[in-house]
Design an enzyme around this catalytic site. Structure first.
Site, PDB file in Angstrom:
ATOM      1  N   ASP A 108      51.553  53.506 -48.336  1.00 19.74           N
ATOM      2  CA  ASP A 108      52.432  54.148 -49.457  1.00 19.74           C
ATOM      3  C   ASP A 108      53.712  54.704 -48.580  1.00 19.74           C
ATOM      4  O   ASP A 108      53.424  55.332 -47.591  1.00 19.74           O
ATOM      5  CB  ASP A 108      51.685  55.114 -50.038  1.00 19.74           C
ATOM      6  CG  ASP A 108      52.542  55.830 -51.248  1.00 19.74           C
ATOM      7  OD1 ASP A 108      53.083  55.089 -52.173  1.00 19.74           O
ATOM      8  OD2 ASP A 108      52.319  56.818 -51.428  1.00 19.74           O
ATOM      9  N   ASP A 126      48.176  59.376 -50.357  1.00 19.27           N
ATOM     10  CA  ASP A 126      48.117  60.934 -50.612  1.00 19.27           C
ATOM     11  C   ASP A 126      48.333  61.603 -51.861  1.00 19.27           C
ATOM     12  O   ASP A 126      47.683  62.478 -52.102  1.00 19.27           O
ATOM     13  CB  ASP A 126      49.254  61.632 -49.587  1.00 19.27           C
ATOM     14  CG  ASP A 126      50.616  61.565 -50.440  1.00 19.27           C
ATOM     15  OD1 ASP A 126      50.864  60.472 -51.208  1.00 19.27           O
ATOM     16  OD2 ASP A 126      51.435  62.294 -49.918  1.00 19.27           O
ATOM     17  N   THR A 175      55.960  57.269 -49.821  1.00 20.67           N
ATOM     18  CA  THR A 175      56.122  58.696 -49.746  1.00 20.67           C
ATOM     19  C   THR A 175      54.778  59.172 -49.354  1.00 20.67           C
ATOM     20  O   THR A 175      53.767  58.980 -49.673  1.00 20.67           O
ATOM     21  CB  THR A 175      56.323  59.163 -51.260  1.00 20.67           C
ATOM     22  OG1 THR A 175      57.319  58.507 -51.923  1.00 20.67           O
ATOM     23  CG2 THR A 175      56.480  60.746 -51.380  1.00 20.67           C
TER      24      THR A 175
END
Length: 806
Positions: A301, A534, A303
């Site tokens: 991912d 996250d 970000t």
């Protein structure tokens, strides 16, 4: 939707104490799964120790204490296993405390974060986006609260929750906020099961361990008939008394037991967990180490993985004839109206500051990854929305945003709408007012980490919910040659999604369900997939990936489903994690060749002796010293060596390809030596028996040590020294008068020793030939000397600090 039931300020200290006294507390299982007592029992009462203990009792009954030396293996197996697991338990316990979610509990003394096992029945627990529901409860306050129950029901759509509705542990809040009262705690709630799986220390159950267990079961059943046949032959056909028959039976059976293989397997996994723990990497399940070794695709991912979580508001670009102060005021009011702002809104709030006076909100729509916008309807100022330009804006606004986003910046659109934000058809037609440009900070070690994966042949797929051009700009800046980016909104069918994910590497505007679909598509192609994330939108993909990797600062929901948690959020830790997995799996397979070879040659030799009805040539002490330098010490050192080879399926088959033929060759060479040096009568006095044993043992050691020489390849200086040291140690044993006497050997008969040495060399040559033939038949690449392989990036604190400063 805001709803509330009558809720007090929470329990008083007296209420909490009373519930604790009644046992109404959220008691959780031990974080590392097993207690100290369970660890001791599990390492002492094993199948291997039971077999060795029975043989030890039988040998000691003969009065020959020196032949009971193999019994020390019981102590070694147990002690080392216990020590390593206790060390791993301490490390995991301390790391699990760091990585554990601490829910926010409201009591009469105020709101405070507490450990999950300090929650009591009827506690009021506050929920914000990303918080996991840790115990079962009933909603008492809800402010546009939406809960994702996909971990329980498999349904990915979040469910709105109002006062009076039930929530189950294992679900998590995705938007809005709320408070729920704990109605089930401890063993009564789903949370107990989740915690038990979250940070437990478990002995690996995997393809590797399954293969070893199959080998052990076969050996256990083989021991019984071979042992009975050996005793019968020694008693009835060789004229031996019962003591000699028992010693020879033990000498035949002891080397068939791969006593060190289980020990080294458990120790290698435990050491791997401890090593990674020192890098602030929490391995929540030991099988994750094997998954690490097999990973060939990493879905990252953007970000929070390639970029840091924090952002900075770089610019505000007006799109309409609206005063700049009005735009900043609207942004400030949106931030002030959200009690739980996300990272983007926090960055905007830092830029525009707090409003002088607050507008009156009438309705609010929190941001969700599904709709990609948020908004507030104010009493006198109307509805304002903030979100993705390609979702909210017209073609002109979206094109303008795209021009900015391709430079690697994140762009949000601020707009006005006549539709209340909580209406079913919201946001409706949006008048674009301004573009808000946010700058993301790229992690300083991300480029080096991506380069490592490229060198190791691991594909990296960058998957993000952001604009595809923005994602491509970030990956390009990091040096990832990933080709054109793909806007996932156009991937409307599973077939198109699967085709795209196998041919492209950068994806934007990916929904949580599409992330999960990408993982499934890659797995269907035979890939072993690691997924990093996250946020709560990563939970589904993390859960289904072969290896879920969560960031420590991410939501508690992602940490709960991930197999590995990077507690310091460093993406650069992943190469070390992958390297550790490969080291553990590759080295266990390497040493398994040694143990299986020993088992095969011991079984074949015992069967040949039974078929020829001859006295067994060795006593237990002889086979004990054979295992010291051909297997025991070398295997321990080889199990700790660096190893960068990616693990492959078919562990048992590959081990058999060398173990079976090599073990058969060693047994044949040893038995041939025995037949050539055995006196014609088949019986001899004690001196001749020791001479026969010395000659036969010399052949066995030469051939078996050459198996070590083959397994140790490709060579480095220390591997060559290891093989040489093994030969040297046996030379000292055979040439020193004291060790000869201690180990019941006599090398004074030169013709016998010459036969043993010659047969040993022939056996070694055949083992070498087998190694080459195996490589030719099965297409395995054979190399003598190790070439330089790319290793995990070495940490460089000064470089990292300079990068952060820049």
């Amino acid at each position: 939707m805001t709803s509330t039931t009558a809720a007090s300020a929470g329990l008083s200290p007296e209420d909490v104490a009373a519930r604790v006294a009644r046992g109404e507390v959220n008691t959780l299982p031990p974080r590392s799964g097993r207690t100290v007592g369970e660890i001791v029992r599990a390492n002492v009462f094993t199948r291997i120790n039971a077999i060795l203990a029975v043989l030890l009792v039988i040998v000691l009954a003969t009065g020959s204490w020196i032949n009971g030396a193999f019994g020390l293996l019981i102590i070694a197996n147990s002690a080392i296993g216990i020590i390593q697991e206790l060390r791993a338990k301490r490390t995991l316990d301390s790391l699990a405390v760091l990585g554990e979610a601490r829910p926010l509990v409201r009591r009469s003394t105020g709101e405070a974060r507490v450990a999950r096992d300090e929650i009591v029945l009827d506690d009021l627990i506050v929920l914000t986006p990303g918080d996991q529901v840790v115990v079962d409860g009933e909603i008492v306050e809800a402010d546009y609260l939406e809960v994702d129950e996909s971990l329980l029901t498999g349904e990915s759509d979040p469910e709105p929750k109002g006062a009076g509705e039930a929530v189950l542990s294992g679900s998590f809040a995705v938007s809005g906020a709320g408070v729920y009262r704990a109605t089930k705690v401890g063993a009564d709630a789903y949370a107990a099961q989740l915690v038990a799986e979250a940070s437990r220390f478990t002995l690996v159950r995997s393809e590797l361990q399954g293969g070893i267990n199959r080998i052990l079961r076969f050996i256990t059943w083989l021991l019984i008939p071979v042992g009975i046949a050996t005793v019968i032959v020694q008693l009835l056909y060789t004229g031996s008394d019962w003591r000699q028959a028992v010693l020879r039976m033990a000498g035949a059976l002891v080397p068939m037991v791969p006593e060190g293989l289980i020990l080294l397997t458990s120790m290698a996994f435990a050491l791997g967990v401890v090593r990674l723990g020192k890098r602030q990497c929490l391995v929540q399940e030991l099988p994750a180490l094997e998954g690490l070794a097999r990973v060939d695709v990493v879905c990252a991912d953007k970000t929070g993985t390639l970029t840091e979580n924090g952002m900075r508001c770089g610019d505000i670009v007006a799109l309409a004839d609206v005063d700049a102060s009005r735009i900043r005021a609207a942004l400030a009011q949106l931030a002030a109206a959200d009690p739980h702002p996300n990272a983007s809104l926090q960055a905007i709030a830092e830029e525009v500051g707090e409003p002088a006076s607050l507008w009156t909100p009438q309705a609010r729509a929190p941001f969700t990854s599904a709709k990609k916008w948020s908004g507030v309807t104010f009493a006198e100022q109307g509805s304002w929305v903030l979100g993705a330009p390609d979702v909210l804006g017209d073609a002109a606004a979206a094109a303008r945003a795209e021009q900015i986003a391709v430079t690697g910046l994140r762009v949000l659109l601020l707009g006005r709408t006549a539709v209340p934000v909580d209406a079913g058809d919201a946001p409706g037609a949006v008048d674009a007012v301004a573009l808000v440009v946010l700058e993301q900070r790229v992690r300083p070690d991300a480029a080096q980490t991506l380069a490592y994966f490229a060198e190791q042949g691991v594909d990296v797929k960058v998957i993000s919910g952001d604009n595809a051009g923005s994602v491509a700009a970030v990956t390009g800046a990091l040096g990832l040659d990933a080709g054109p980016p793909v806007d996932a909104r156009g991937l409307t069918s599973p077939e198109r999604l699967g085709e795209a994910v196998t041919t492209h590497s950068v994806f934007g505007r990916v929904s949580p369900q599409q992330k999960r679909g990408m993982v499934h598509a890659l797995q269907a192609e035979g890939h072993t997939v690691a997924m990093t994330g996250d946020g709560v939108n990563d939970v589904l993909a993390l859960k289904d990936a072969d290896l879920g990797v969560a960031m420590g600062s991410g939501s508690s929901a992602t940490r709960s489903v991930a197999k590995i948690v990077l507690l310091d959020d460093r993406f650069a830790t992943l190469p070390h994690v992958v390297a550790e997995g490969r080291r553990v799996i590759g080295n266990i397979e390497r040493v398994a060749n040694l143990f299986l070879t020993k088992t095969v040659y011991s079984a074949v030799l015992a069967l040949l002796v039974v078929l020829w009805r001859l006295p067994f040539p060795f006593q237990p002490i002889h086979v004990t010293i054979t295992g010291w330098f051909t297997i025991g010490i070398p295997a321990f050192l080889l199990s700790l060596a660096p190893n960068h080879e990616r693990a492959r399926p078919g562990f048992v088959q590959r081990v058999m390809r060398l173990g079976l033929p090599a073990g058969t060759i060693v047994a044949a060479a040893t038995f041939t030596t025995y037949l050539l040096v055995l006196p014609p009568t088949g019986t001899a006095d004690e001196l001749v028996r020791e001479q026969v044993a010395a000659a036969t043992l010399s052949c066995l050691i030469i051939a078996a040590t050459w198996v070590l020489a083959v397994v140790a390849r490709p060579y480095e200086w220390w591997r060559v020294a290891l093989v040489a040291a093994s030969f040297g140690a046996y030379a000292l044993i055979f040439l020193n008068a004291t060790t000869q006497h201690l180990f019941l050997l006599d090398t004074s008969n030169r013709p016998m020793m010459a036969v043993g040495l010659l047969c040993g060399l022939v056996g070694a040559a055949l083992v070498e030939l087998t190694w080459w033939v195996r490589g030719w038949v099965f297409g395995e690449r054979h190399t003598f000397w190790r070439t330089r392989e790319p290793d995990a990036p070495a940490p460089n604190p000064r470089r990292d600090e300079d990068a952060r400063a820049a």
